[in-house]
Write an enzyme that holds these catalytic residues in place. Sequence first.
Site, PDB file in Angstrom:
ATOM      1  N   CYS A 164       0.788  -1.414  -0.076  1.00 37.10           N
ATOM      2  CA  CYS A 164      -0.258  -0.204  -0.123  1.00 37.10           C
ATOM      3  C   CYS A 164       1.010   0.992  -0.117  1.00 37.10           C
ATOM      4  CB  CYS A 164      -0.916  -0.502   1.053  1.00 37.10           C
ATOM      5  SG  CYS A 164      -1.876  -1.748   1.065  1.00 37.10           S
ATOM      6  N   VAL A 165       1.674   1.175  -0.691  1.00 40.94           N
ATOM      7  CA  VAL A 165       2.706   2.471  -1.295  1.00 40.94           C
ATOM      8  C   VAL A 165       2.275   3.271  -1.862  1.00 40.94           C
ATOM      9  CG1 VAL A 165       4.239   1.489   0.033  1.00 40.94           C
ATOM     10  CG2 VAL A 165       4.379   1.017  -1.118  1.00 40.94           C
TER      11      VAL A 165
END
Lengths: 491, 110
Positions: free
Chosen positions: B109-110
Site C-alpha cells: 500500500c505504497v
Amino acid sequence: MPVITEHLQVPRVQPDAMAETKPFVAKAEFQEALGFPGKLVDNWQSVALDKMSELLGKYRALPVFLDACVKCGACTDKCHYYLGTGDPKNMPVARQDLMRNVYRRYFTVAGRYFPKLVGAQDLTESVLEDWYRYYHQCSECRRCSVYCPFGIDTAEITMAGREILASVGLGQKYANEIIGKVHKIGNNLGLPEPALADTLTGLEEEVEEDIGVKVRFPLDEAGADVLLVTPSADFFAEPHVDGLIGYAKVFHQAGIRWTLSSYASEAANFGIFIGNYDQMQKVAERIRQAALDLGVRRIVIGECGHAWRVAYSYWNTLIGPFDFLDTDYPAPQHVCEMTYDLIQRGALTLDPSANDNKIVTFHDSCNVSRGSRMGSIPGGQFTLPREIIQAVCNHFVDMAPETTHEQTFCCGGGGGLLTDDLLELRVKGALPRVTALKQVVDNHGVTHMAAICAICKSQFSKVLPIYGFDMDMIVSVHQLVGDALVFDSAH
Amino acid sequence: MSFDVNGRSYETDEEGYLANLSEWSSDVAGHMAELDDCDLTDNHWEVINFLREYYEEYQIAPAVRVLTKAIGKRLGKEKGNSKYLYELFPYGPAKQACKYAGLPKPTGCV
C-alpha cells in the site's frame, strides 16, 4: 484527465471508455504460490462454471444478489468509477450484470431454456475478458449498496468474479504477488526482520532528536500488553510513517507496554480483495500466532481500512476465538478506539494549538465506514476519528454530507487497485472525492485531509498533485495526535 | 519486455524494472533514466548507490525515512527530505530510483 467542477456532474454515458484498461495478469510463479493455475487453463469455461457453482453454494448472499436486482437504476450514478469515467459498465448494475447474465444462462431454468428472453449470456471469451477488466475497475467500496433498495452488495459479486478469474489462471499481478510476500516474509512489502528492526531504530533516533524524549518502537518483545498490527506502509512510506510515530507517542505517554511483530508485520489482508477465503484466513492466522507467541493481552490494529474490516467483521470466524486476550478491551481494538478512550480518561496531555497551522477535514475510508464499527455506539466509526481530530486540532471542517460517513467516496485506489498499471482509473475514480475536497478548500480554507487507511494515504499522495493540490495535504490521523501530544519532564 | 545496452539485451518486467538484478550496471541505469528523459547527476547517483548498498544488506529498498536520513548525511541536511528526493525523481523516489538502481519495485500500500 477529468476536470473538477463546482458540483459533481453525472457524466454522459461513453460506451467502452475504459475497455482498454486492465491490470497486469499475475505470472505463473505468483499464481501457483497461492494454489491457482499458472496460466489460463484450456478448459477454463468448465472450471469457471464449476467454481461459480461452488461459490453460489458457499456464499448464500451471492445467489440472492444475483436474483434480486430489479434494474431500478438507483446505483447507476453512485460509483466513483462511473462518475469519473462515464463507462456504462462501471455502473454497479452493469458490472453485476456481467456475472448475472452468465448466472442466468447456466443456473436458472429460464436461462437454460430461453436464454434470449431473460438476457442470459454464454460464458464466452469476450465475457471473460470483460470480467477481468471490469471486476478490476471496482474497488469493492460498497457505496452503491448503500443506495440499493435490496442491499445488493456489488463488492461480493466483484470478489466472486475475481475468485473465479484466479481459479482459471487469470489472477491479478499486484494482489497475488503481495499475498505471496505475506506468506513468505510476513508483510506486503517483503520487509524482512533485519530491515524492519533497522527502520524502527532509525525512527527512535528521529523522534528523540525531534522532541527530546526516548519513545520506543519495540519489536518482538514477549510479554508486552499490546501487539500492534499495522500496515507495512506505516514503516515505509510518507505520510504513513508519521502516523506510526503518533501511535508510538500515544503508547509512550499512556505508559502502555506494546510491541510490533516481525512475523505478523502486516495488518493488510489482500485475501479479501481477491475474494478468497482460504488466503484471507492464512494471512490472518499469522496475527493470531504472533499474539500467542508473544503472550500479549490485547491486539490493536493501526490505520488500515480493509484490515479493520477483516479484523472487526471476519476475524472471529477466520481465527477466533480470542479467549486468550483481556476481556476488558475489545478484541481486536482499533488504534482510534484506544486513543479515543485514553483522551476520554484524560490520560493524554494534548495541546491542539500545535496544529493551528492546519484546517483539517476527514476522509472516511470505505471499509471502515461501510464494513465495520468502532466503539460501543452505532456510527462510532464516524464519530471517534472526528472526535480525536477535534481534540487535537482547533480547526476542523467536514466535507459535504453526501460524500462522508456511510456515503463516503472511495479514494479511487482501494480494493486491490492501488497499482500503477491502473493509474488512469485511479485518477478518474478520485474525481468525486477531490471535488468535495475542493469545495471545503475554496469555502473554508482547508489545508489538510486526514485519513485512517494506508491505501487512501498512498492514493491521495499520488493523485492530489495531479489535481493541483499539494501532496502533503494528506496526513495520518495519528500524525495530528502525535504532534499535539505534550511531553514534559513528567513523561 | 527488454532493452539493449552496448549490444546486450536486458529483460525487464511489464513496468521496465530489471528482471535479473545481477545484470545491473551503471550503463543500464543510465539507459533506463534516458528512457524517462532524466539526466543522472552526481546527486542522483548518491541515491542510486545508497539504494544498492542498502539492498545488498537487507534485500529490500530502504524506507523513506531511512533514505532521507542517509541522503541528508551524504549531501547535506537541507537535502535530507522527500521534497528534495521528489525533485530528483519526480515519479517518486521509492519507485523511480529503485528502477534505475536495478531493484524490484516496492509493493504493497505504497
